[in-house]
Design a protein around this motif. Structure first.
Motif, PDB file in Angstrom:
ATOM      1  N   GLU A 186       0.819  -1.212   0.000  1.00  0.00           N
ATOM      2  CA  GLU A 186       0.000   0.000   0.000  1.00  0.00           C
ATOM      3  C   GLU A 186       0.854   1.263   0.000  1.00  0.00           C
ATOM      4  OE1 GLU A 186       0.127  -1.652   4.251  1.00  0.00           O
ATOM      5  OE2 GLU A 186      -0.200  -2.419   2.205  1.00  0.00           O
ATOM      6  N   LEU A 187       2.120   1.152   0.395  1.00  0.00           N
ATOM      7  CA  LEU A 187       3.032   2.293   0.354  1.00  0.00           C
ATOM      8  C   LEU A 187       3.775   2.388  -0.977  1.00  0.00           C
ATOM      9  CD1 LEU A 187       4.609   2.102   3.932  1.00  0.00           C
ATOM     10  CD2 LEU A 187       2.815   3.637   3.136  1.00  0.00           C
ATOM     11  N   VAL A 188       3.638   1.363  -1.797  1.00  0.00           N
ATOM     12  CA  VAL A 188       4.337   1.323  -3.080  1.00  0.00           C
ATOM     13  C   VAL A 188       3.462   1.838  -4.207  1.00  0.00           C
ATOM     14  CG1 VAL A 188       5.413  -0.248  -4.761  1.00  0.00           C
ATOM     15  CG2 VAL A 188       5.795  -0.581  -2.312  1.00  0.00           C
ATOM     16  N   ARG A 189       2.159   1.707  -4.049  1.00  0.00           N
ATOM     17  CA  ARG A 189       1.244   2.102  -5.113  1.00  0.00           C
ATOM     18  C   ARG A 189       1.337   3.593  -5.388  1.00  0.00           C
ATOM     19  NH1 ARG A 189      -2.901  -1.210  -1.684  1.00  0.00           N
ATOM     20  NH2 ARG A 189      -2.474  -3.329  -2.419  1.00  0.00           N
ATOM     21  N   SER A 190       0.936   3.975  -6.577  1.00  0.00           N
ATOM     22  CA  SER A 190       1.070   5.373  -7.006  1.00  0.00           C
ATOM     23  C   SER A 190       0.211   6.312  -6.178  1.00  0.00           C
ATOM     24  CB  SER A 190       0.696   5.510  -8.490  1.00  0.00           C
ATOM     25  OG  SER A 190      -0.627   5.051  -8.708  1.00  0.00           O
ATOM     26  N   GLN A 191      -0.908   5.798  -5.643  1.00  0.00           N
ATOM     27  CA  GLN A 191      -1.755   6.618  -4.785  1.00  0.00           C
ATOM     28  C   GLN A 191      -1.877   5.929  -3.440  1.00  0.00           C
ATOM     29  OE1 GLN A 191      -5.489   7.320  -6.742  1.00  0.00           O
ATOM     30  NE2 GLN A 191      -4.645   8.892  -8.080  1.00  0.00           N
ATOM     31  N   ALA A 192      -1.498   6.599  -2.374  1.00  0.00           N
ATOM     32  CA  ALA A 192      -1.476   5.980  -1.052  1.00  0.00           C
ATOM     33  C   ALA A 192      -2.886   5.657  -0.591  1.00  0.00           C
ATOM     34  CB  ALA A 192      -0.814   6.918  -0.048  1.00  0.00           C
ATOM     35  N   SER A 193      -3.031   4.452  -0.028  1.00  0.00           N
ATOM     36  CA  SER A 193      -4.291   4.104   0.621  1.00  0.00           C
ATOM     37  C   SER A 193      -4.070   4.282   2.115  1.00  0.00           C
ATOM     38  CB  SER A 193      -4.683   2.674   0.259  1.00  0.00           C
ATOM     39  OG  SER A 193      -3.656   1.771   0.636  1.00  0.00           O
ATOM     40  N   SER A 194      -4.527   3.358   2.921  1.00  0.00           N
ATOM     41  CA  SER A 194      -4.359   3.511   4.367  1.00  0.00           C
ATOM     42  C   SER A 194      -2.970   3.044   4.775  1.00  0.00           C
ATOM     43  CB  SER A 194      -5.415   2.676   5.104  1.00  0.00           C
ATOM     44  OG  SER A 194      -5.374   1.329   4.681  1.00  0.00           O
ATOM     45  N   ALA A 195      -2.088   3.977   5.045  1.00  0.00           N
ATOM     46  CA  ALA A 195      -0.714   3.658   5.453  1.00  0.00           C
ATOM     47  C   ALA A 195      -0.655   3.628   6.969  1.00  0.00           C
ATOM     48  CB  ALA A 195       0.255   4.691   4.895  1.00  0.00           C
ATOM     49  N   GLY A 196      -1.276   2.603   7.564  1.00  0.00           N
ATOM     50  CA  GLY A 196      -1.353   2.526   9.013  1.00  0.00           C
ATOM     51  C   GLY A 196      -0.403   1.506   9.615  1.00  0.00           C
ATOM     52  N   CYS A 197      -0.756   1.038  10.812  1.00  0.00           N
ATOM     53  CA  CYS A 197       0.094   0.110  11.550  1.00  0.00           C
ATOM     54  C   CYS A 197       0.307  -1.197  10.785  1.00  0.00           C
ATOM     55  CB  CYS A 197      -0.527  -0.180  12.911  1.00  0.00           C
ATOM     56  SG  CYS A 197      -0.729   1.290  13.952  1.00  0.00           S
ATOM     57  N   SER A 198      -0.665  -1.587   9.985  1.00  0.00           N
ATOM     58  CA  SER A 198      -0.544  -2.844   9.240  1.00  0.00           C
ATOM     59  C   SER A 198       0.620  -2.803   8.249  1.00  0.00           C
ATOM     60  CB  SER A 198      -1.847  -3.148   8.496  1.00  0.00           C
ATOM     61  OG  SER A 198      -2.151  -2.118   7.577  1.00  0.00           O
ATOM     62  N   SER A 199       0.987  -1.602   7.801  1.00  0.00           N
ATOM     63  CA  SER A 199       2.144  -1.480   6.901  1.00  0.00           C
ATOM     64  C   SER A 199       3.420  -1.931   7.603  1.00  0.00           C
ATOM     65  CB  SER A 199       2.299  -0.038   6.422  1.00  0.00           C
ATOM     66  OG  SER A 199       1.151   0.400   5.741  1.00  0.00           O
TER      67      SER A 199
END
Length: 556
Positions: free
Chosen positions: A314-327
């Motif tokens: 989710e941190l690699v995609r061109s548009q950030a989604s939920s960059a939370g604790c799960s990352s």
């Protein structure tokens, strides 16, 4: 007139302050940052941080009159001049250099603010001049990246790493799942460690990095599975604190940002990419996704984003989604996989296409070298679906950690000083039968320090001394001098009864490993007291050992 006098006084104060600041700056330009003025660098022990840009040095205070918490410390040094030259050679802009140094500064600020046993303790905050940055932390052994074989930015591989590591060839027959081996890298390392299951020894692959070199050399540490488990548990507990108490998402968990202290504890560093959980979950626009290329590239000399090999999708995609604790859980899973499977799950050379293909078509065979009791939890941690990933607290309850009696013993030792004498006594009786199951590194870094600290407890001495002396048998003279001798000498000075008898029975071991100065100041007085003791067993034992002591004193 009064107003004029005040104006003159104010002007004089400003001039004095300006002159003082100018002089200080001039001195600093000559002598370097404050850490380099206050501490004497002994030798380089490793490297750490983004791109392993930090050089780690063992150091001691120059001014012995100032009280210090640690006899030796770790001084982190970043050579700005060399980095700037490398940046120019790589064709990067000055803006990249400025951004990278700001990243380093942000990391240093976070380290000072965060107070937790699982975060590297800062002794002296970051200071810099135009040539270098430096800060001081608690004494360290190395980064996990160094332990896995990556010794980039280490001019001379330290003796400690050489002695417990091994170099095996310059090629590797297996490559990471779905990724191509890098022909540009040499010094490939593979190693195995011994893990104990019951009374049978099994060879379990742990560690090793398919992309690790430094001047054509590869180094790896013989790190046992129980030590890896203990380290992962410490990291998981700190991660739980960061997420739920400090409200921070690390976003850059990787071997470069996990440090091993001189006492063997695993701790977090590398907070340059960290963000608050409130920002990450509440305003995704402020949490920018990282942008990686769609072709193989060498690691940048000044990385402005975390290593792709450990970054959540989710941190690699061109548009950030939920960059939370799960990352962080995904990154932590990648780290755990690397440590246990002896290779990184992703080795994509910053190629996002290779990364996504590996993630999408991850075969079951990728987990063939993972212990059965960990596979389910690790697969959840590495899921592309963020909602499936467990929390850091959930991971601490994994059967992989929960069902290991040796790990439970290490956890008890971590908190030994907090237990009452009855609990300690029961535990130490059980440990006396278990200690042979630990490999030498665990005994040296995990078992011996808490036992030595407990020697101050006179009630526990008869139970602890046999184990301390058994471990001391495997130590060389230097290791004995640094670790065991400082706590054993006071025991010699005050020993009586069963403790004295035990020390006399092991007198030859102590004499062979102790300096002549300590023989005269601590061991000899104990022998004199033993002659006058009313216990006939003690008198007989001291008579047997006296000739050996006299011979050693004559030789020295």
């Amino acid at each position: 007139m009064k107003t004029l006098t005040q104006a003159f006084a104010k002007t004089a104060a400003v001039i004095e302050k300006t002159v003082h600041t100018t002089v200080q700056s001039a001195v600093q330009e000559v002598t370097g940052p404050k850490a380099l003025q206050d501490y004497e660098l002994l030798h380089q022990i490793g490297s750490a941080g983004p791109g392993l840009a930090w050089k780690l040095y063992s150091a001691k205070a120059r001014d012995g009159t100032h009280p210090h918490q640690y006899p030796t410390v770790c001084v982190w040094v970043l050579d700005k001049k060399a980095m700037s030259k490398a940046r120019a050679c790589a064709g990067l802009s000055k803006a990249v250099e400025d951004s990278f140094f700001n990243l380093i500064r942000a990391d240093a600020v976070r380290l000072v603010r965060l107070r937790h046993p699982g975060v590297v303790h800062v002794v002296q905050a970051l200071d810099e001049n135009k040539n270098a940055m430096a800060m001081v932390t608690e004494p360290l052994f190395a980064s996990v990246a160094n332990a896995l074989g990556n010794v980039d930015n280490v001019a001379n591989v330290p003796k400690e790493l050489k002695e417990i590591g091994q170099l095996i060839g310059k090629s590797l027959s297996v490559s990471s799942v779905g990724c191509r081996p890098n022909p540009r890298k040499v010094g490939i390392v593979v190693f195995h460690v011994i893990a104990l299951k019951g009374s049978r020894r099994e060879t379990v692959p742990v560690g090793g990095d398919t992309n690790c070199t430094s001047h054509g050399r590869g180094v790896s540490i013989e790190m046992g599975l129980v030590e890896v488990k203990h380290g992962l548990l410490q990291i998981a507990e700190c991660l739980n604190f960061l997420h739920n108490n400090a409200r921070i998402v690390h976003r850059a968990i990787s071997p470069e940002n996990v440090l091993i202290t001189s006492s063997g504890a695993w701790k977090f560093g590398g907070f340059g990419f960290a963000t608050s959980t409130d920002k990450a979950s509440g305003d995704c626009a402020n949490v920018q996704a990282f942008h990686y290329g769609e072709y193989d590239t060498e690691d940048s000399v000044m990385p402005l984003q975390p290593s792709l090999n450990y970054t959540a999708p989710e941190l690699v995609r061109s548009q950030a989604s939920s960059a939370g604790c799960s990352s962080d859980i995904f990154s932590f899973g990648c780290l755990a996989y690397h440590l246990i499977a002896r290779k990184p799950l992703f080795a994509c050379h910053n190629n996002v296409k290779t990364y996504m293909n590996t993630l999408t078509y991850l075969p079951n065979e990728a987990f063939s070298s993972i212990p059965q009791e960990l596979i389910h939890d690790l697969q959840r941690m590495l899921s592309a679906n963020e909602s499936v990933r467990p929390s850091a607290l959930d991971f601490t309850g994994s059967p992989f950690l929960r069902d290991d009696t040796r790990l439970r013993a290490l956890r008890f030792l971590d908190h030994l000083l907090e237990k009452d004498n009855m609990q300690k006594s029961e535990f130490l009786k059980a440990l006396s039968d278990m200690w042979k199951d630990f490999d030498p590194r665990v005994l040296r870094y995990k078992v011996l320090p808490p036992l030595c600290a407990e020697l101050r407890n006179l009630v526990m001495q008869p139970l602890i001394l046999p184990m301390v002396l058994m471990i001391a048998e495997s130590q060389d003279k230097n290791d004995f001098k640094l670790v065991t001798s400082p706590v054993l000498m006071p025991v010699l000075s005050n020993a009586a009864g069963e403790a004295m008898l035990l020390l006399l029975k092991n007198a030859e071991l102590i004499i062979n490993k102790t300096s002549s100065e300590h023989l005269e100041s601590h061991l000899l007085p104990m022998f004199v007291r033993a002659y006058d003791d009313s216990d006939s067993r003690i008198q007989e034992e001291v008579l047997r050992k006296s000739a050996f002591l006299a011979k050693q004193l004559d030789l020295q």
